[in-house]
Design an enzyme around this catalytic site. Structure first.
Site, mmCIF file in Angstrom:
data_model
loop_
_atom_site.group_PDB
_atom_site.id
_atom_site.type_symbol
_atom_site.label_atom_id
_atom_site.label_comp_id
_atom_site.label_asym_id
_atom_site.label_seq_id
_atom_site.Cartn_x
_atom_site.Cartn_y
_atom_site.Cartn_z
ATOM 1 N N LYS A 38 73.057 152.358 27.154
ATOM 2 C CA LYS A 38 72.455 152.433 25.832
ATOM 3 C C LYS A 38 73.434 152.065 24.714
ATOM 4 O O LYS A 38 73.114 151.255 23.844
ATOM 5 C CB LYS A 38 71.951 153.864 25.622
ATOM 6 C CG LYS A 38 71.215 154.071 24.356
ATOM 7 C CD LYS A 38 70.928 155.539 24.172
ATOM 8 C CE LYS A 38 72.235 156.295 23.995
ATOM 9 N NZ LYS A 38 72.005 157.699 23.643
ATOM 10 N N ASP A 215 69.555 156.456 16.934
ATOM 11 C CA ASP A 215 69.968 156.808 18.289
ATOM 12 C C ASP A 215 69.558 158.245 18.578
ATOM 13 O O ASP A 215 69.369 159.034 17.657
ATOM 14 C CB ASP A 215 71.488 156.654 18.394
ATOM 15 C CG ASP A 215 71.942 156.720 19.835
ATOM 16 O OD1 ASP A 215 71.092 156.598 20.733
ATOM 17 O OD2 ASP A 215 73.152 156.895 20.060
ATOM 18 N N GLN A 246 66.271 163.797 27.841
ATOM 19 C CA GLN A 246 67.523 164.344 27.328
ATOM 20 C C GLN A 246 67.335 165.059 26.004
ATOM 21 O O GLN A 246 68.275 165.222 25.225
ATOM 22 C CB GLN A 246 68.558 163.229 27.181
ATOM 23 C CG GLN A 246 68.970 162.648 28.522
ATOM 24 C CD GLN A 246 70.111 161.671 28.384
ATOM 25 O OE1 GLN A 246 71.209 162.045 27.982
ATOM 26 N NE2 GLN A 246 69.857 160.413 28.697
ATOM 27 N N ARG A 608 76.246 163.294 33.512
ATOM 28 C CA ARG A 608 77.516 162.912 32.881
ATOM 29 C C ARG A 608 78.507 162.372 33.910
ATOM 30 O O ARG A 608 79.510 161.774 33.565
ATOM 31 C CB ARG A 608 78.193 164.106 32.166
ATOM 32 C CG ARG A 608 77.446 164.734 31.026
ATOM 33 C CD ARG A 608 76.953 163.761 30.015
ATOM 34 N NE ARG A 608 75.581 163.400 30.294
ATOM 35 C CZ ARG A 608 74.981 162.329 29.778
ATOM 36 N NH1 ARG A 608 75.628 161.530 28.981
ATOM 37 N NH2 ARG A 608 73.731 162.050 30.078
#
Length: 674
Positions: A38, A215, A246, A608
DNA sequence: TAGGCCAAGATTTTC
DNA sequence: TCTTGGCCTA
């Protein structure tokens, strides 16, 4: 340079990513799964726009956290290879401040407003309650503020529960107004008012910002969405990037329904899905997918890696939090030695800040360098807040909360009696404390003694003298140094810590660090917007952001999962994967539906990791002063079993017991499902 | 008015 | 347990 960028990106990006980079005009919705590149897409998109001739000043990129904003600005600059002084990359709140600084006079505020953080708000609430004799016994200040915030932003209305607080609320608001102070909600709310009530102002911003990019869109609140909507009203070049899986900020008003709202508001929007994950191993991604699949309310998405395998996820059940820390330290050392992994490639994630303690102790004992982001930030430290309060009072003398803080630090012999007289005077005349001081110091018939009045006059002189110097906007660092010397802050520290001069020294060192920060701010050639207000605003908006340190390389990253969003590490440890921590007991208590957000949080934590993921779940843990038995997080059960390997330490007992436990959990779930 | 003592609260995550 | 804020007393 620009041409090179143009030629290159097609080779580096997949077709969907290219489409996202090239679709510049009109509304665009980019659904970007975890690790789908992204950031790369966003940075390329911006540089592509620049290459296509869009002036940098016409682009507005909004993010959610300071860290993300900084990161994005940096990446774009790196990619484009030049400084972009007019490109605006900012958080919603910081952008709100920017508008307010130019426009707030329209709403009858002065432009030297103070921004109150939660701490300041609580102090003000206490003061207000005291003043109107509103008993705060058994009142949860924090909850009250949250309720006020929800009412203020139109999220809820007064009900039986909140109605008793209405007078307090009104009084609180009028104080904020009197002090020329704003809270975080105002930073979004007031710009909305300006944009909707003053068409000529709205036009100015709409004209300037032809292209808007947001974003972490899933984390925007309804207010922020409205703000965005107003800004993009004219040109409709609004590109939002997000991932509903998320969304982890609903407690702050984030509303993932904004995604639906976007689709409704911009019917011509183009949707682009980025589903290929470039970050994690297949194993890690499969685990993440397995977990998130349990959520019901999702916009379907299918993440894939295009690679195979990866080392298994390791699960360990330490005895208690100390064993957990020891285990993590041991693994980190092994990784560093055997796999030549750098410390900064390792992330240790926790749900809550208080879990950091045991881990920090472990790192210290094992001499593993680490840095903790989040937690109490530098700017929250007492000595720093004292100094900031002096600066704030100089910037905005009507800021009573700062005045109260500063008044007796160091002690100035202004006691409760005097303060009461002043507060009464302020209340009767509807003026700020500082104005009241002025009046009292000058008045002949004041109930205050001559000595007190001359003390007050001296204090007023001190503040006004430094106000002039600080407002001149030059040499703030020197001015502050002089201020600290004049008020003899060092003596104050010494007397506050008579038994412990180490603490005093350490605090003074912090003060010096702070002055270094001010100096760096003043002398930064890239900083075109220097000045006292700007500095203070920046500090307040960055409360949780730790100072960038040059030596952060080579340190293990310890952070909350929230803080880790948007980051990635070769190896990730998630500590405290226990029921009641993830999912957090309080969150569930509040509302059972929150379990989905907790699951998303766990999903964020897992994703992550690039290569290797460790999960630890203690069997016992010390909470406050007592030791409690802990059960593993139910989310662990949602990871496909074949991906998990129990850690070799203590395997025998551990595994069978854990297996028993899972059998139990399974039975429980089966029952509750029917 | 200031210093010391006692009691209470600790808040999940951030701008 | 530890810190912080409030209250009381010298």
């Amino acid at each position: 340079m620009v041409a090179a960028v143009r030629l290159n990106y097609q080779d580096e990006l997949n077709p969907e990513q290219c489409r996202a980079v090239e679709t510049i005009n009109g509304p665009v919705l980019i659904i970007a799964g975890a690790g789908s590149g992204k950031t790369r897409v966003i940075t390329y998109r911006i540089s592509n726009m620049l290459a296509a001739g869009v002036p940098q000043s016409a682009i507005l990129a909004l993010t959610f956290t300071n860290k993300a904003a900084r990161e994005m600005a940096l990446r774009v600059r790196e990619l484009v290879g030049r400084k972009l002084p007019s490109l605006v990359v900012s958080t919603f709140h910081a952008f709100g401040v920017r508008i307010l600084r130019e426009q707030i006079h329209r709403l009858g505020y002065r432009d030297n407003f103070s921004i109150y953080d939660t701490h300041d708000q609580m102090s003000l609430l206490r003061e207000t309650a005291r003043e109107i004799k509103f008993s705060l016994d058994n009142v949860d200040l924090y909850a009250t503020l949250t309720a006020f915030s929800r009412i203020k932003s139109g999220f809820t209305v007064w009900d039986d529960q909140t109605l008793p607080y209405q007078t307090l609320y009104n009084e609180y608001l009028s104080h904020m107004r009197l002090y020329n102070a704003l809270d975080f909600d105002d930073l979004i709310q007031l710009p909305i008012r300006i944009l909707s009530d003053f068409p000529e102002a709205a036009q100015e911003y709409c004209r300037r910002f032809q292209y808007i990019l947001v974003d972490e869109f899933q984390d925007t609140s309804r207010q922020q969405y409205r703000f965005l909507h107003l800004l993009g009203a004219e040109h409709q070049n609004v590109c939002v990037v997000g991932d509903d899986d998320q969304s982890i900020y609903s407690w702050r008003g984030a509303d993932y329904q904004n995604l639906m709202q976007f689709e409704a508001d911009y019917p011509t929007f183009q949707e682009i899905k980025l589903e290929r994950n470039y970050r994690s191993s297949d194993t890690i991604l499969a685990a993440a997918n397995g977990v998130i699949a349990h959520n019901t309310n999702r916009k379907g998405k299918n993440l894939w890696t295009g690679s195979n395998g990866g080392s298994p996820i390791e699960l360990y059940h330490p005895e208690d939090e100390r064993a957990e820390a020891a285990f993590i330290c041991e693994r980190i050392k092994t990784l560093a030695i055997k796999e030549k992994l750098k410390y900064h490639d390792i992330g240790v994630l926790i749900r809550t800040n208080n879990l950091a303690r045991a881990l920090e102790e472990g790192f210290l004992a094992e001499k593993i360098p680490y840095r903790m982001s989040g937690g109490e930030s530098f700017f929250q430290r007492r000595e720093i807040k004292d100094l900031i309060s002096y600066m704030r009072l100089c910037a905005n003398p009507d800021d009573d909360i700062s005045l109260l803080r500063v008044m007796n630090t160091p002690r100035r012999g202004v006691g409760r009696k005097t303060l009461e007289v002043l507060q009464e005077l302020a209340r009767v005349q509807s003026i700020s404390l500082f104005s009241a001081m002025h009046a009292a110091a000058a008045a002949e018939d004041s109930p205050l003694s001559q000595r007190v009045r001359s003390d007050l006059a001296e204090f007023i002189n001190l503040i006004e003298g430094y106000r002039t110097r600080l407002l001149s906007g030059r040499r703030m660092a020197e001015t502050l140094t002089a201020l600290i010397a004049e008020i003899d802050y060092w003596a104050h520290l010494v007397s506050e810590h008579q038994r412990n001069d180490k603490v005093a020294k350490w605090k003074f060192r912090n003060i010096e660090l702070f002055i270094d920060i001010v100096r760096a701010y003043e002398t930064d050639p890239d900083n075109l917007d220097r000045g006292l207000f700007q500095f203070l605003n920046r500090i307040t908006l960055q409360l949780r952001d730790d100072i960038e340190q040059d030596d952060d390389k080579g340190k293990v990253n310890l952070m909350t999962i929230h803080a880790a969003k948007g980051l990635e590490h070769e190896v990730v440890f998630v500590a405290g994967v226990e029921n009641g921590i993830i999912p957090h007991a309080r969150a569930i208590e509040e509302n059972e539906a929150n379990i989905e957000e907790e699951r998303r949080l766990f999903y964020v934590a897992i994703t992550r990791a690039r290569r290797k993921l460790y999960l630890t779940s203690c069997r016992r843990r010390k909470v406050m002063r007592e030791v409690i038995e802990c059960a593993p997080s139910p989310f662990l059960e949602e990871i496909p079993a074949e991906l998990v390997q129990f850690s070799e330490i203590d395997v025998t007992v551990e595994q069978s017991e854990a297996a028993d436990y899972f059998a139990l959990m399974k039975a429980k779930f089966a029952r509750s499902a029917t």
